[in-house]
Design a protein around this motif. Structure first.
Motif, PDB file in Angstrom:
ATOM      1  N   LEU A  93     -30.846  87.830 -28.592  1.00  0.00           N
ATOM      2  CA  LEU A  93     -29.709  88.269 -29.043  1.00  0.00           C
ATOM      3  C   LEU A  93     -28.712  87.433 -29.116  1.00  0.00           C
ATOM      4  O   LEU A  93     -28.737  87.247 -27.886  1.00  0.00           O
ATOM      5  N   ILE A  94     -28.163  87.291 -30.185  1.00  0.00           N
ATOM      6  CA  ILE A  94     -26.790  86.209 -29.819  1.00  0.00           C
ATOM      7  C   ILE A  94     -25.476  86.988 -31.104  1.00  0.00           C
ATOM      8  O   ILE A  94     -25.812  88.221 -31.929  1.00  0.00           O
ATOM      9  N   THR A  95     -24.340  86.621 -30.177  1.00  0.00           N
ATOM     10  CA  THR A  95     -23.463  87.816 -30.576  1.00  0.00           C
ATOM     11  C   THR A  95     -22.183  86.632 -31.579  1.00  0.00           C
ATOM     12  O   THR A  95     -21.566  85.429 -30.521  1.00  0.00           O
ATOM     13  N   PHE A  96     -21.409  86.572 -31.959  1.00  0.00           N
ATOM     14  CA  PHE A  96     -19.924  86.672 -33.032  1.00  0.00           C
ATOM     15  C   PHE A  96     -19.289  87.525 -32.753  1.00  0.00           C
ATOM     16  O   PHE A  96     -19.661  88.531 -32.775  1.00  0.00           O
ATOM     17  N   VAL A  97     -18.141  87.593 -31.895  1.00  0.00           N
ATOM     18  CA  VAL A  97     -16.542  88.783 -31.710  1.00  0.00           C
ATOM     19  C   VAL A  97     -15.673  87.645 -32.797  1.00  0.00           C
ATOM     20  O   VAL A  97     -15.032  86.471 -32.193  1.00  0.00           O
ATOM     21  N   GLY A  98     -15.046  88.412 -33.493  1.00  0.00           N
ATOM     22  CA  GLY A  98     -13.726  87.878 -33.981  1.00  0.00           C
ATOM     23  C   GLY A  98     -13.432  88.606 -35.324  1.00  0.00           C
ATOM     24  O   GLY A  98     -14.720  89.412 -35.556  1.00  0.00           O
ATOM     25  N   ARG A  99     -12.122  88.713 -35.699  1.00  0.00           N
ATOM     26  CA  ARG A  99     -11.586  89.828 -36.582  1.00  0.00           C
ATOM     27  C   ARG A  99     -12.986  88.612 -37.934  1.00  0.00           C
ATOM     28  O   ARG A  99     -12.675  88.124 -38.185  1.00  0.00           O
ATOM     29  N   MET A 100     -12.858  89.737 -39.172  1.00  0.00           N
ATOM     30  CA  MET A 100     -13.141  89.372 -40.229  1.00  0.00           C
ATOM     31  C   MET A 100     -12.623  88.810 -41.657  1.00  0.00           C
ATOM     32  O   MET A 100     -11.772  89.444 -41.894  1.00  0.00           O
ATOM     33  N   HIS A 101     -12.359  88.262 -40.753  1.00  0.00           N
ATOM     34  CA  HIS A 101     -12.033  86.748 -41.888  1.00  0.00           C
ATOM     35  C   HIS A 101     -11.919  85.625 -42.470  1.00  0.00           C
ATOM     36  O   HIS A 101     -13.031  85.055 -41.201  1.00  0.00           O
ATOM     37  N   PRO A 102     -12.965  85.295 -43.511  1.00  0.00           N
ATOM     38  CA  PRO A 102     -12.939  83.639 -43.624  1.00  0.00           C
ATOM     39  C   PRO A 102     -12.228  82.485 -42.472  1.00  0.00           C
ATOM     40  O   PRO A 102     -13.086  81.429 -42.877  1.00  0.00           O
ATOM     41  N   SER A 103     -11.358  82.177 -42.159  1.00  0.00           N
ATOM     42  CA  SER A 103     -11.102  81.541 -40.970  1.00  0.00           C
ATOM     43  C   SER A 103     -12.461  81.651 -40.731  1.00  0.00           C
ATOM     44  O   SER A 103     -12.175  80.535 -39.089  1.00  0.00           O
ATOM     45  N   LYS A 104     -12.348  82.427 -39.797  1.00  0.00           N
ATOM     46  CA  LYS A 104     -13.459  82.870 -38.233  1.00  0.00           C
ATOM     47  C   LYS A 104     -15.049  81.953 -38.370  1.00  0.00           C
ATOM     48  O   LYS A 104     -15.712  82.257 -37.904  1.00  0.00           O
ATOM     49  N   GLY A 105     -15.386  81.358 -39.998  1.00  0.00           N
ATOM     50  CA  GLY A 105     -16.855  80.712 -40.113  1.00  0.00           C
ATOM     51  C   GLY A 105     -17.603  81.716 -40.474  1.00  0.00           C
ATOM     52  O   GLY A 105     -18.805  81.285 -39.878  1.00  0.00           O
ATOM     53  N   ILE A 106     -17.935  83.150 -41.103  1.00  0.00           N
ATOM     54  CA  ILE A 106     -18.701  84.369 -41.145  1.00  0.00           C
ATOM     55  C   ILE A 106     -19.766  83.784 -41.336  1.00  0.00           C
ATOM     56  O   ILE A 106     -20.437  83.594 -41.617  1.00  0.00           O
TER      57      ILE A 106
END
Length: 353
Positions: free
Chosen positions: A176-189
């Motif tokens: 399991l690996i996790t990303f936490v952050g708002r769904m925005h291009p600046s977040k590098g998703i």
């Protein structure tokens, strides 16, 4: 007793938890008045001596908000006004007009993280001139204040974000690996998702959970296009308690932002012994020590990110070493009680100078 005004938001987030902790500490010496734009679930009990008010408007930008604040200033006569986010402009303007001695704005974001028109930048520059001091949550934020808003360097004090150490313990899920952050291009998703095919090819059982509010559909479609949707779960916005538990279960967390003032997720990961792989940009690189607390990768480079992910996934001993290092650093530099005590002392020194 001297009075301090604090302009803030009250919700279940880490920022609120820190500032309520600070308010409680200050209330031992001063009368504290909190003026909030939102009053929701609060993560910390507020000292009964603290007065809490809510702005008349959802965002304190209207004339009626100024009148509301002016009446409170005349009633309590604060010696210091501390503000952040939407309260900054009105606090600094009113504080200057009514000759409040100490007017502190707490800068918590970098201007390049959002669209900023030149006219707004000029207006913000003028507002910041009304501050007697500005607290910044990172060196990157300080540099942005200097370069974008022409704030003198000697007017800025850098004070890092802080969070509380969780009381619970959970076992780590190696897949399991996790990303936490708002769904925005600046977040590098998008960079993170583009790294996943290489990771999945070597670790087919790996699961990436993406936690955060906002429009996730473009990223869902990208995961499908990259044929990694079976290894990616979009969980939407979660409570802070759930977020911390999921971070504690994770083999590592990811902060691939294009730009970040500081990143609460990093120290939240550190608080539960979870190492971080983050982009080598702005405030992230100030917190994550490459090769000690996790890895830094070239910002926007999905191949480099995949390489760092594969390296850590293949070395459990290194992962555990990073976990120990980052937790030790959290206790020394980012634990909420320690940082709040430092800020409380700085404020007292200003008032008593």
């Amino acid at each position: 007793m001297k009075t301090i005004f604090i302009g803030m938001t009250i919700n279940d987030g880490s920022v609120t938890e820190f500032f309520l902790n600070l308010a409680n500490r200050l209330s031992k010496k001063y009368q504290v008045v909190i003026i909030a734009d939102k009053i929701e679930t609060q993560p910390v009990a507020v000292n009964p001596s603290i007065r809490v008010f809510q702005w008349p408007s959802e965002r304190p930008t209207k004339f009626r908000d100024f009148i509301f604040l002016a009446k409170l200033i005349k009633k309590y006569r604060p010696i210091l006004m501390l503000s952040m986010f939407s309260s900054v402009n009105i606090f600094l303007v009113a504080g200057f007009i009514f000759r409040i001695k100490h007017r502190i704005a707490w800068a918590r974001t970098i201007s390049s993280a959002f669209s900023l028109k030149s006219s707004l930048a000029k207006r913000k520059s003028l507002v910041y001139k009304l501050a007697s001091r500005i607290f910044a949550n990172s060196v990157s934020t300080k540099n942005d204040l200097i370069e974008t808003f022409n704030v003198p360097s000697n007017k800025i004090t850098v004070i890092s974000n802080a969070v509380r150490k969780p009381e619970f313990q959970t076992s780590v899920d190696d897949n399991l690996i996790t990303f936490v952050g708002r769904m925005h291009p600046s977040k590098g998703i998008d960079t993170l998702l583009k790294a996943m095919p290489k990771v999945v090819s070597k670790f087919p059982k790996i699961r990436l959970q993406i936690i955060g509010g906002g429009d996730q559909q473009p990223f869902v479609e990208l995961a499908e296009k990259l044929q990694v949707s079976n290894n990616v779960v979009f969980r939407g916005r979660q409570t802070k308690d759930v977020l911390l538990r999921e971070l504690s279960r994770s083999y590592f967390s990811l902060v691939p932002s294009v730009v970040e003032a500081f990143g609460f997720v990093i120290i939240e990961s550190f608080s539960v012994c979870t190492p971080v792989i983050g982009s080598n940009s702005s405030g992230i690189a100030e917190v994550v020590r490459h090769g000690q607390d996790g890895f830094l990768f070239e910002t926007g480079n999905s191949d480099d990110l995949a390489e760092k992910m594969l390296h850590l996934l293949a070395d459990k001993e290194l992962r555990d070493k990073f976990g120990q290092n980052c937790h030790r650093r959290f206790a020394e530099e980012y634990e909420i009680d320690n940082v709040a005590e430092v800020v409380s002392k700085k404020i007292s020194l200003l008032i008593n100078a």
